[in-house]
Design an enzyme around this catalytic site. Structure first.
Site, mmCIF file in Angstrom:
data_model
loop_
_atom_site.group_PDB
_atom_site.id
_atom_site.type_symbol
_atom_site.label_atom_id
_atom_site.label_comp_id
_atom_site.label_asym_id
_atom_site.label_seq_id
_atom_site.Cartn_x
_atom_site.Cartn_y
_atom_site.Cartn_z
ATOM 1 N N ARG A 166 -98.403 19.004 33.108
ATOM 2 C CA ARG A 166 -98.609 19.731 34.360
ATOM 3 C C ARG A 166 -97.540 20.820 34.480
ATOM 4 N NH1 ARG A 166 -102.067 16.161 37.316
ATOM 5 N NH2 ARG A 166 -103.908 17.425 37.033
ATOM 6 N N SER A 205 -107.223 19.180 35.744
ATOM 7 C CA SER A 205 -107.205 19.959 36.990
ATOM 8 C C SER A 205 -108.476 20.779 37.154
ATOM 9 C CB SER A 205 -106.009 20.913 37.016
ATOM 10 O OG SER A 205 -104.830 20.189 37.161
ATOM 11 N N TYR A 258 -97.091 13.083 39.626
ATOM 12 C CA TYR A 258 -98.061 12.065 40.033
ATOM 13 C C TYR A 258 -97.428 11.083 41.019
ATOM 14 C CZ TYR A 258 -100.970 13.610 36.131
ATOM 15 O OH TYR A 258 -101.742 14.340 35.284
ATOM 16 N N ASP A 279 -105.284 22.951 31.285
ATOM 17 C CA ASP A 279 -105.289 21.700 32.034
ATOM 18 C C ASP A 279 -106.718 21.322 32.488
ATOM 19 O OD1 ASP A 279 -104.915 19.614 33.768
ATOM 20 O OD2 ASP A 279 -103.352 20.580 34.945
ATOM 21 N N GLN A 299 -100.982 25.331 32.326
ATOM 22 C CA GLN A 299 -101.981 25.339 33.403
ATOM 23 C C GLN A 299 -103.379 25.759 32.935
ATOM 24 O OE1 GLN A 299 -100.258 27.656 36.507
ATOM 25 N NE2 GLN A 299 -100.805 26.176 38.071
HETATM 26 P P1 NAD Z 1 -104.149 12.390 40.966
HETATM 27 O O1 NAD Z 1 -105.565 12.663 40.588
HETATM 28 O O2 NAD Z 1 -103.316 11.554 40.069
HETATM 29 O O3 NAD Z 1 -104.105 11.721 42.435
HETATM 30 C C1 NAD Z 1 -104.719 12.339 43.542
HETATM 31 C C2 NAD Z 1 -103.813 12.272 44.746
HETATM 32 O O4 NAD Z 1 -103.776 10.928 45.240
HETATM 33 C C3 NAD Z 1 -102.357 12.671 44.503
HETATM 34 O O5 NAD Z 1 -102.014 13.705 45.381
HETATM 35 C C4 NAD Z 1 -101.590 11.382 44.800
HETATM 36 O O6 NAD Z 1 -100.329 11.643 45.399
HETATM 37 C C5 NAD Z 1 -102.508 10.692 45.781
HETATM 38 N N1 NAD Z 1 -102.269 9.246 45.938
HETATM 39 C C6 NAD Z 1 -101.922 8.310 45.006
HETATM 40 N N2 NAD Z 1 -101.802 7.090 45.579
HETATM 41 C C7 NAD Z 1 -102.092 7.241 46.898
HETATM 42 C C8 NAD Z 1 -102.172 6.367 47.999
HETATM 43 N N3 NAD Z 1 -101.869 5.075 47.904
HETATM 44 N N4 NAD Z 1 -102.523 6.883 49.197
HETATM 45 C C9 NAD Z 1 -102.793 8.192 49.340
HETATM 46 N N5 NAD Z 1 -102.757 9.071 48.339
HETATM 47 C C10 NAD Z 1 -102.395 8.614 47.135
HETATM 48 O O7 NAD Z 1 -103.382 13.754 41.258
HETATM 49 P P2 NAD Z 1 -103.616 15.205 40.647
HETATM 50 O O8 NAD Z 1 -104.701 15.913 41.325
HETATM 51 O O9 NAD Z 1 -103.695 15.067 39.188
HETATM 52 O O10 NAD Z 1 -102.245 15.920 41.058
HETATM 53 C C11 NAD Z 1 -100.998 15.289 40.908
HETATM 54 C C12 NAD Z 1 -99.895 16.290 41.157
HETATM 55 O O11 NAD Z 1 -99.768 17.184 40.082
HETATM 56 C C13 NAD Z 1 -100.065 17.148 42.378
HETATM 57 O O12 NAD Z 1 -98.798 17.369 42.926
HETATM 58 C C14 NAD Z 1 -100.572 18.437 41.833
HETATM 59 O O13 NAD Z 1 -100.336 19.527 42.683
HETATM 60 C C15 NAD Z 1 -99.751 18.514 40.581
HETATM 61 N N6 NAD Z 1 -100.332 19.393 39.575
HETATM 62 C C16 NAD Z 1 -99.524 20.342 39.005
HETATM 63 C C17 NAD Z 1 -100.059 21.175 38.052
HETATM 64 C C18 NAD Z 1 -99.206 22.219 37.396
HETATM 65 O O14 NAD Z 1 -98.069 22.364 37.773
HETATM 66 N N7 NAD Z 1 -99.702 22.928 36.436
HETATM 67 C C19 NAD Z 1 -101.375 21.053 37.658
HETATM 68 C C20 NAD Z 1 -102.172 20.058 38.257
HETATM 69 C C21 NAD Z 1 -101.626 19.226 39.214
#
Ligand code: NAD
Length: 379
Positions: free
Chosen positions: A122, A133, A228, A130, A127
């Site tokens: 991430r 995403s 995460y 990814d 990006q």
């Molecule tokens: P994910 O699919 O793993 O999870 C979805 C969401 O569920 C997350 O926001 C997580 O905090 C939330 N979650 C987990 N347990 C929970 C609970 N018990 N109750 C409520 N919510 C809960 O997450 P994702 O979409 O893969 O994203 C994870 C992180 O990575 C985010 O901060 C996202 O912005 C970041 N991200 C960064 C990049 C990058 O920098 N290139 C790319 C993609 C995602």
């Protein structure tokens, strides 16, 4: 490595393609010779002719596998797929590595260099590669479309001579990539949106797209280096459920996206919460494939409980908008390959020290090379 073969999905429910005319254009401009299985992108709306026009050769199913240096496909390979691979091949696909210990060992034994799309870091640099995403974004969008179609009520407020319709209330649990897109989509469709995540820093993001953040004090939560969410303690989950129960009881649509990377998803909407929801309301469980956030959700089914609440447990929602999902996925594959393209030598060259490859290369030169999946780590 400068020949690539794209394998069509065997799963009849998989509408997506790892190749698009645009990605073919990009890869062949670099000098890569591309072959693809016949009909690979038909279900995503691209004909074989359009792939050929873009520069690929299209052949009978499986024909090109043994002759290509690089194989791309969406799903993890089956035993039959593995048998068809030549040692030294670079294989790029989703691998489900946390649940596929045996497959990883087999890939190593067969001297395949296997990249897992789930493990793309991430980072800003990665990006554009990814796929988690790009696909989560579309799944988030489609979760709202699907819920809206299932709900016997409109989403926007409507003031008409025949009466005023109140806007639908949507509650999104988990504000990662899919959750943010679900909030944005529900707002665009005119709903009132509330959201919750254990990472408090997402509050600002929710507000910036017009949603309201539900505050529940869970004490220390935190996230991993990759961004995460960390797993909550049983006490924290109870507190969270208490906090969310009221929001569920007021909502017409609840969308859950709360996943834990590499581990089963937590159950967050239980029977007790479903019991207070309105008859006819809809719950979409986007975490259904990793165990589900909703008690009673069934993989690839929509079920209705005794309370009249419909629970949608469809996997691969992004596959319902397969044209865009394939374009993005194909771009992710092509960008990844481009990252390893050595311009001087005119070929793909793997440097295991590379910051992207270090995170996503699982097996290489006869060994499991990724720290997280080495035998001693797995025990
Ligand atoms: P994910 O699919 O793993 O999870 C979805 C969401 O569920 C997350 O926001 C997580 O905090 C939330 N979650 C987990 N347990 C929970 C609970 N018990 N109750 C409520 N919510 C809960 O997450 P994702 O979409 O893969 O994203 C994870 C992180 O990575 C985010 O901060 C996202 O912005 C970041 N991200 C960064 C990049 C990058 O920098 N290139 C790319 C993609 C995602």
């Amino acid at each position: 490595m400068k020949t690539l073969h794209a394998v069509a999905a065997k799963d009849p429910h998989e509408n997506r393609s790892p190749l698009s005319p645009e990605s073919i254009g990009k890869l062949s401009n670099m000098g890569i010779k591309i072959t693809a299985d016949k009909g690979i992108a038909l279900r995503s709306g691209f004909t074989d002719e359009s792939l050929v026009q873009a520069g690929a050769q299209v052949g009978e199913l499986g024909e090109g596998t043994a002759f290509a240096d690089i194989i791309i496909r969406i799903a993890k390979p089956t035993q039959e797929d593995l048998d068809a691979l030549e040692p030294g091949t670079l294989h790029i696909s989703f691998l489900d590595p946390f649940n596929e210990k045996d497959l990883i060992q087999k890939l190593a034994d067969k001297k395949i260099s296997a990249i897992s799309m789930e493990m793309i870091p991430r980072s800003t640099l990665a990006q554009k590669m990814d796929a988690l995403s790009s696909q989560a974004n579309l799944a988030g969008y489609f979760s709202v479309v699907k819920a809206a179609e299932t709900l016997g009520k409109v989403l926007p407020m409507m003031m008409t001579p025949s009466g005023t319709i109140a806007p639908a209330k949507v509650f999104v649990i988990g504000v990662g990539v899919a959750g943010l897109q679900a909030i944005a989509t529900a707002k665009r469709m005119g709903a009132q949106v509330q959201a919750f995540d254990t990472r408090p820093e997402v509050e600002e993001q929710v507000q910036s797209i017009g949603g309201k953040f539900l505050k529940i004090d869970l004490g220390e939560t935190g996230q991993t280096e990759q961004g995460y969410a960390k797993e909550l303690s049983p006490e924290q989950i109870i507190k969270q459920k208490e906090g969310m129960k009221k929001a569920c009881s007021q909502s017409d649509i609840v969308i859950t996206t709360a996943k834990l990377f590499g581990r089963p998803a937590p159950t967050l909407v239980d029977a007790d919460m479903l019991a207070v929801m309105k008859r006819g309301s809809v719950v979409v469980d986007l975490a259904v494939e990793t165990g589900g956030n909703v008690e009673g959700s069934v993989l690839n089914e929509t079920v209705e409980n005794e309370n009249g609440v419909k629970i949608i447990g469809l996997a691969n929602l992004e596959g319902q908008v397969a044209k865009d999902a394939s374009s993005m996925l194909a771009a992710n594959f092509a960008n990844l390959i481009e990252h390893f393209w050595d311009k001087d030598q005119g070929l793909v060259k793997l440097n295991p020290e590379d910051e992207v490859l270090r995170e996503c290369l699982i097996t290489h030169e006869g060994a499991v090379v990724h720290e997280r999946f080495k035998e001693e780590t797995l025990k």
